[in-house]
Scaffold this motif. Structure first.
Motif, PDB file in Angstrom:
ATOM      1  N   ARG A 115       0.804  -1.217   0.000  1.00  0.00           N
ATOM      2  CA  ARG A 115       0.000   0.000   0.000  1.00  0.00           C
ATOM      3  C   ARG A 115       0.838   1.268   0.000  1.00  0.00           C
ATOM      4  NH1 ARG A 115       0.227  -2.093   5.071  1.00  0.00           N
ATOM      5  NH2 ARG A 115       0.382  -0.685   6.877  1.00  0.00           N
ATOM      6  N   GLU A 116       2.098   1.177   0.414  1.00  0.00           N
ATOM      7  CA  GLU A 116       2.957   2.364   0.467  1.00  0.00           C
ATOM      8  C   GLU A 116       3.232   2.928  -0.919  1.00  0.00           C
ATOM      9  OE1 GLU A 116       3.696   3.928   3.181  1.00  0.00           O
ATOM     10  OE2 GLU A 116       2.737   2.408   4.420  1.00  0.00           O
ATOM     11  N   ARG A 117       3.063   2.119  -1.955  1.00  0.00           N
ATOM     12  CA  ARG A 117       3.330   2.612  -3.302  1.00  0.00           C
ATOM     13  C   ARG A 117       2.221   3.533  -3.797  1.00  0.00           C
ATOM     14  NH1 ARG A 117       0.488  -0.111  -7.298  1.00  0.00           N
ATOM     15  NH2 ARG A 117      -0.585  -2.020  -6.644  1.00  0.00           N
ATOM     16  N   HIS A 118       1.104   3.557  -3.116  1.00  0.00           N
ATOM     17  CA  HIS A 118      -0.017   4.404  -3.521  1.00  0.00           C
ATOM     18  C   HIS A 118       0.176   5.806  -2.954  1.00  0.00           C
ATOM     19  CE1 HIS A 118      -2.558   1.216  -5.236  1.00  0.00           C
ATOM     20  NE2 HIS A 118      -2.024   0.448  -4.304  1.00  0.00           N
ATOM     21  N   VAL A 119       0.435   6.772  -3.824  1.00  0.00           N
ATOM     22  CA  VAL A 119       0.664   8.149  -3.410  1.00  0.00           C
ATOM     23  C   VAL A 119      -0.625   8.967  -3.516  1.00  0.00           C
ATOM     24  CG1 VAL A 119       1.963  10.262  -3.922  1.00  0.00           C
ATOM     25  CG2 VAL A 119       3.084   8.028  -4.081  1.00  0.00           C
ATOM     26  N   PHE A 120      -1.438   8.647  -4.517  1.00  0.00           N
ATOM     27  CA  PHE A 120      -2.700   9.353  -4.754  1.00  0.00           C
ATOM     28  C   PHE A 120      -3.562   9.300  -3.489  1.00  0.00           C
ATOM     29  CE2 PHE A 120      -6.557   9.396  -7.907  1.00  0.00           C
ATOM     30  CZ  PHE A 120      -7.084  10.487  -7.243  1.00  0.00           C
ATOM     31  N   GLY A 121      -3.778  10.472  -2.865  1.00  0.00           N
ATOM     32  CA  GLY A 121      -4.615  10.552  -1.681  1.00  0.00           C
ATOM     33  C   GLY A 121      -3.919  10.232  -0.380  1.00  0.00           C
ATOM     34  N   ARG A 122      -2.640   9.833  -0.431  1.00  0.00           N
ATOM     35  CA  ARG A 122      -1.960   9.418   0.785  1.00  0.00           C
ATOM     36  C   ARG A 122      -0.697  10.223   1.078  1.00  0.00           C
ATOM     37  NH1 ARG A 122       0.420   4.953   1.343  1.00  0.00           N
ATOM     38  NH2 ARG A 122      -0.128   4.602   3.515  1.00  0.00           N
ATOM     39  N   ARG A 123      -0.339  11.148   0.201  1.00  0.00           N
ATOM     40  CA  ARG A 123       0.919  11.864   0.406  1.00  0.00           C
ATOM     41  C   ARG A 123       0.891  12.659   1.706  1.00  0.00           C
ATOM     42  NH1 ARG A 123       3.701  16.419  -0.432  1.00  0.00           N
ATOM     43  NH2 ARG A 123       1.842  17.600  -1.034  1.00  0.00           N
TER      44      ARG A 123
END
Length: 219
Positions: A115-123
């Motif tokens: 899940r850490e690879r997901h930047v969209f919405g999580r930065r």
């Protein structure tokens, strides 16, 4: 009224499921038919997720020995929680806080290791992975209630111990043990209220406009 609104009876059913959903701790064994289990899991999988990351994994526990070991983890943490509660520890110890050994189906929900690879919405809000998975759990909960099944969310366990027990890869994190199955009856109100543990606060205390409220709801 919006032209997109459901007909009155269908709207009422949605609100009924929300109002009558309970965190169930008392189960009566039985089974969940395969088609019903598939429907409620499909409802969970239709939940919104930030960036369409779908960070959830559901692990169905069908091995009796594994269920027993999960119960051991829950029981150990229940004892530690009672100790940490100090003067309310004895009161807590009398509560039934899980139905791991009694429910028809046991599910473990986890956040994925990638899940850490997901930047969209999580930065700036990295916890949106947990928020997304929680939406999936709530979908399952409401679908289960509509199907006449009880569900309880158990959070009393050490995540690392449960992850090791189930062979999770590094970075995957269990967030819930879900007890699912038939019940004799649904609680008329939240069990912790009936038990005198706490009382839910009214909506009016939890809404503010434009700014943080100047008066604390607990004041």
């Amino acid at each position: 009224m919006s032209t997109h609104a459901f007909p009155p009876a269908q709207r009422a059913a949605v609100y009924r499921a929300i109002a009558e959903r309970r965190d169930m701790r008392h189960f009566c064994g039985g089974e969940v038919p395969a088609d019903v289990l598939q429907r409620v899991l499909a409802a969970a999988h239709q939940a919104p997720s930030v960036g369409l990351m779908q960070p959830w994994r559901f692990v169905r526990i069908t091995d009796a020995e594994l269920r027993s070991r999960i119960h051991d983890l829950v029981r150990a943490e229940t004892e530690r929680t009672a100790e940490a509660l100090g003067e309310r520890g004895a009161e807590f110890a009398r509560l039934k806080v899980e139905g791991v050994t009694d429910c028809a189906e046991l599910l473990v929900v986890a956040l994925t290791e990638d899940r850490e690879r997901h930047v969209f919405g999580r930065r700036t809000m990295p916890h949106m992975d947990l928020a997304s998975a929680s939406c999936a759990i709530q979908n399952l909960w409401l679908a289960a209630r509509a199907e006449g099944l009880g569900m309880g969310w158990v959070s009393l366990f050490e995540p690392d111990d449960l992850a090791a027990l189930l062979g999770f890869p590094d970075g995957a994190e269990p967030i819930a043990v879900l007890c699912l199955g038939p019940v004799e009856e649904f609680y008329p109100r939240p069990m912790l209220e009936d038990a005198g543990w706490t009382t839910a606060r009214p909506l009016s205390e939890l809404i503010a406009e434009n700014r943080w409220p100047t008066t604390s709801p607990t004041a």
